[in-house]
Design a protein around this motif. Structure first.
Motif, PDB file in Angstrom:
ATOM      1  N   UNK A   1      17.835 -63.611 -31.056  1.00  0.00           N
ATOM      2  CA  UNK A   1      17.204 -63.872 -32.340  1.00  0.00           C
ATOM      3  C   UNK A   1      17.884 -62.875 -33.298  1.00  0.00           C
ATOM      4  N   UNK A   2      18.139 -63.469 -34.552  1.00  0.00           N
ATOM      5  CA  UNK A   2      18.809 -62.965 -35.458  1.00  0.00           C
ATOM      6  C   UNK A   2      18.107 -63.187 -36.854  1.00  0.00           C
ATOM      7  N   UNK A   3      18.023 -62.408 -37.673  1.00  0.00           N
ATOM      8  CA  UNK A   3      17.669 -62.534 -38.853  1.00  0.00           C
ATOM      9  C   UNK A   3      18.561 -63.043 -40.089  1.00  0.00           C
ATOM     10  N   UNK A   4      18.576 -64.060 -40.335  1.00  0.00           N
ATOM     11  CA  UNK A   4      19.705 -64.603 -41.195  1.00  0.00           C
ATOM     12  C   UNK A   4      19.261 -65.034 -42.527  1.00  0.00           C
ATOM     13  N   UNK A   5      20.036 -65.212 -43.477  1.00  0.00           N
ATOM     14  CA  UNK A   5      19.999 -65.882 -44.715  1.00  0.00           C
ATOM     15  C   UNK A   5      20.627 -67.392 -44.550  1.00  0.00           C
ATOM     16  N   UNK A   6      19.586 -68.249 -44.961  1.00  0.00           N
ATOM     17  CA  UNK A   6      20.024 -69.681 -45.060  1.00  0.00           C
ATOM     18  C   UNK A   6      19.959 -70.267 -46.372  1.00  0.00           C
TER      19      UNK A   6
ATOM     20  N   UNK B   1       3.547 -68.218 -33.049  1.00  0.00           N
ATOM     21  CA  UNK B   1       4.525 -67.753 -31.981  1.00  0.00           C
ATOM     22  C   UNK B   1       3.854 -67.976 -30.688  1.00  0.00           C
ATOM     23  N   UNK B   2       4.533 -68.777 -29.880  1.00  0.00           N
ATOM     24  CA  UNK B   2       4.015 -68.873 -28.442  1.00  0.00           C
ATOM     25  C   UNK B   2       5.062 -69.163 -27.453  1.00  0.00           C
ATOM     26  N   UNK B   3       4.381 -69.818 -26.320  1.00  0.00           N
ATOM     27  CA  UNK B   3       5.089 -70.279 -25.240  1.00  0.00           C
ATOM     28  C   UNK B   3       6.475 -70.851 -25.438  1.00  0.00           C
ATOM     29  N   UNK B   4       6.341 -72.278 -26.212  1.00  0.00           N
ATOM     30  CA  UNK B   4       7.348 -72.914 -26.496  1.00  0.00           C
ATOM     31  C   UNK B   4       8.625 -72.600 -27.053  1.00  0.00           C
ATOM     32  N   UNK B   5       8.090 -71.485 -27.936  1.00  0.00           N
ATOM     33  CA  UNK B   5       9.363 -70.751 -28.786  1.00  0.00           C
ATOM     34  C   UNK B   5      10.047 -69.848 -27.785  1.00  0.00           C
TER      35      UNK B   5
ATOM     36  N   UNK C   1       8.324 -59.664 -31.368  1.00  0.00           N
ATOM     37  CA  UNK C   1       7.124 -60.529 -31.132  1.00  0.00           C
ATOM     38  C   UNK C   1       7.504 -61.169 -29.696  1.00  0.00           C
ATOM     39  N   UNK C   2       8.807 -61.549 -29.658  1.00  0.00           N
ATOM     40  CA  UNK C   2       9.052 -62.295 -28.265  1.00  0.00           C
ATOM     41  C   UNK C   2       9.229 -61.308 -27.044  1.00  0.00           C
ATOM     42  N   UNK C   3       9.366 -60.180 -27.331  1.00  0.00           N
ATOM     43  CA  UNK C   3       9.166 -59.057 -26.223  1.00  0.00           C
ATOM     44  C   UNK C   3       7.912 -59.212 -25.720  1.00  0.00           C
ATOM     45  N   UNK C   4       6.881 -59.067 -26.764  1.00  0.00           N
ATOM     46  CA  UNK C   4       5.188 -58.910 -26.445  1.00  0.00           C
ATOM     47  C   UNK C   4       5.327 -60.325 -25.673  1.00  0.00           C
ATOM     48  N   UNK C   5       5.693 -61.656 -26.135  1.00  0.00           N
ATOM     49  CA  UNK C   5       5.501 -62.825 -25.532  1.00  0.00           C
ATOM     50  C   UNK C   5       5.855 -62.973 -23.918  1.00  0.00           C
ATOM     51  N   UNK C   6       7.156 -62.189 -23.929  1.00  0.00           N
ATOM     52  CA  UNK C   6       7.653 -62.214 -22.370  1.00  0.00           C
ATOM     53  C   UNK C   6       6.805 -61.258 -21.413  1.00  0.00           C
ATOM     54  N   UNK C   7       6.312 -60.403 -21.898  1.00  0.00           N
ATOM     55  CA  UNK C   7       5.669 -59.286 -21.236  1.00  0.00           C
ATOM     56  C   UNK C   7       4.196 -59.841 -21.013  1.00  0.00           C
TER      57      UNK C   7
END
Length: 337
Positions: free
Chosen positions: A23-28, A47-51, A320-326
């Motif tokens: 996951x990258x924090x980008x400018x668009x 943020x949740x499982x489908x993400x 956040x995704x580290x928390x979701x994974x754990x």
């Protein structure tokens, strides 16, 4: 909220599937609404499982790469394109990716969508609560799995989960008894806080007996299983006559036992099984949007409430995704742009 410049915005994007580090924090470019479109400036993002499934590339409805995760975004309409009549600048709305041609796209500071997509939010629903509405939409669909036949009690294993707490609250709003399981003292307290009426030991072998003891030998009318394996058979054995077991995920894989043989052993109860996916209503706009409108009305009236939220900056999506994974979250994980 981090400020986007006039021409750019911040977003979270992945170029290749993988762990949280992709996951990258980008400018668009800041999107500009075209004809019939509105732009929604994000205030809260769910943020949740489908993400996680989008991030690791296993989602059955995977958007093309490079992809932006995120399926719920609540915010304010801040620009409208030519021909827009239903919405106006300043409207509070919810964008659900279930209304978009592909899933994901909401880990952004702003998003442009057709004006028919957003749901108008009443002032009584806070931003961070609004991004839980998708779980209540799903709960309403799950509870309709038996054709909305009269019910007295339901079984919700893993009762501290996001969908499970929504199921418990909607069921309680209908006067149903909610029997649940939870694995830790913290999760048990959270489940009781969010609508579960009775907690039982999660031991799969003992579960049917405990359910029967609580219901005077009758069982539950609906059992909602997201784990599969031996738990699905335990759910079958916990059902009342003409009850239904609903499988909406199989995190531990399918049952190893012969499920049809199990149904024949329980023939006197005339049981039913349904496999469930919210994607069943992808092509039914009226039903899908009607379920969300019901969820909004329930929350606005106070009949259900969003579980307490864990707030994190959108820029910390990797954490956040580290928390979701754990599995280290209780309640809704909300990203603030």
């Amino acid at each position: 909220m981090a400020t986007a410049s006039e021409g750019t915005m911040k977003a979270v994007q992945l170029q290749v599937p993988g762990g949280p580090d992709v996951l990258s924090w980008v400018d668009l470019p800041l999107p500009r609404p075209g004809p019939g479109q509105v732009r929604v400036r994000a205030q809260a993002i769910g943020a949740g499982g489908p993400d996680v499934l989008i991030r690791n590339g296993t989602y059955k409805w995977m958007p093309p790469l490079p992809a932006i995760p995120g399926n719920e975004l609540a915010g304010v309409v801040d620009a409208v394109g030519p021909g827009v009549a239903r919405l106006q600048v300043g409207d509070r709305v919810l964008v659900s990716a279930r209304e978009l041609p592909q899933r994901g796209g909401c880990y952004v500071q702003a998003i442009c969508v057709p004006e028919a997509v957003p749901f108008v939010l009443p002032d009584s629903i806070a931003w961070e609560d609004a991004v839980s509405l998708g779980n209540f939409q799903l709960a309403l669909a799950l509870l309709a799995s038996n054709g909305n036949l009269p019910a007295q009690a339901i079984l919700v294993p893993g009762a501290a989960g996001g969908v499970a707490t929504a199921l418990a609250q909607v069921a309680r709003s209908r006067g149903l008894r909610v029997i649940g399981t939870a694995s830790t003292p913290e999760k048990r307290a959270f489940a009781l806080e969010n609508g579960v009426t009775d907690l039982v030991d999660g031991d799969v072998q003992a579960l049917p007996q405990r359910v029967m003891e609580l219901t005077g030998g009758r069982g539950v009318d609906l059992a909602f299983d997201h784990v599969g394996a031996a738990l699905f058979v335990a759910c079958l054995r916990s059902l009342a006559p003409s009850g239904m077991a609903v499988s909406y995920n199989i995190l531990a894989g399918p049952p190893s036992a012969d499920v049809f043989d199990e149904l024949r052993k329980l023939l006197a109860r005339s049981l039913a099984i349904r496999t469930f996916s919210i994607h069943a209503v992808d092509a039914d706009v009226a039903q899908r949007r009607g379920l969300m409108e019901q969820a909004i009305a329930l929350m606005a009236s106070g009949q259900v409430r969003a579980p307490r939220a864990m707030r994190m900056p959108l820029a910390e999506a990797r954490r956040a995704h580290e928390l979701l994974d754990s599995g280290g979250t209780l309640g809704k994980l909300v990203l603030i742009p």
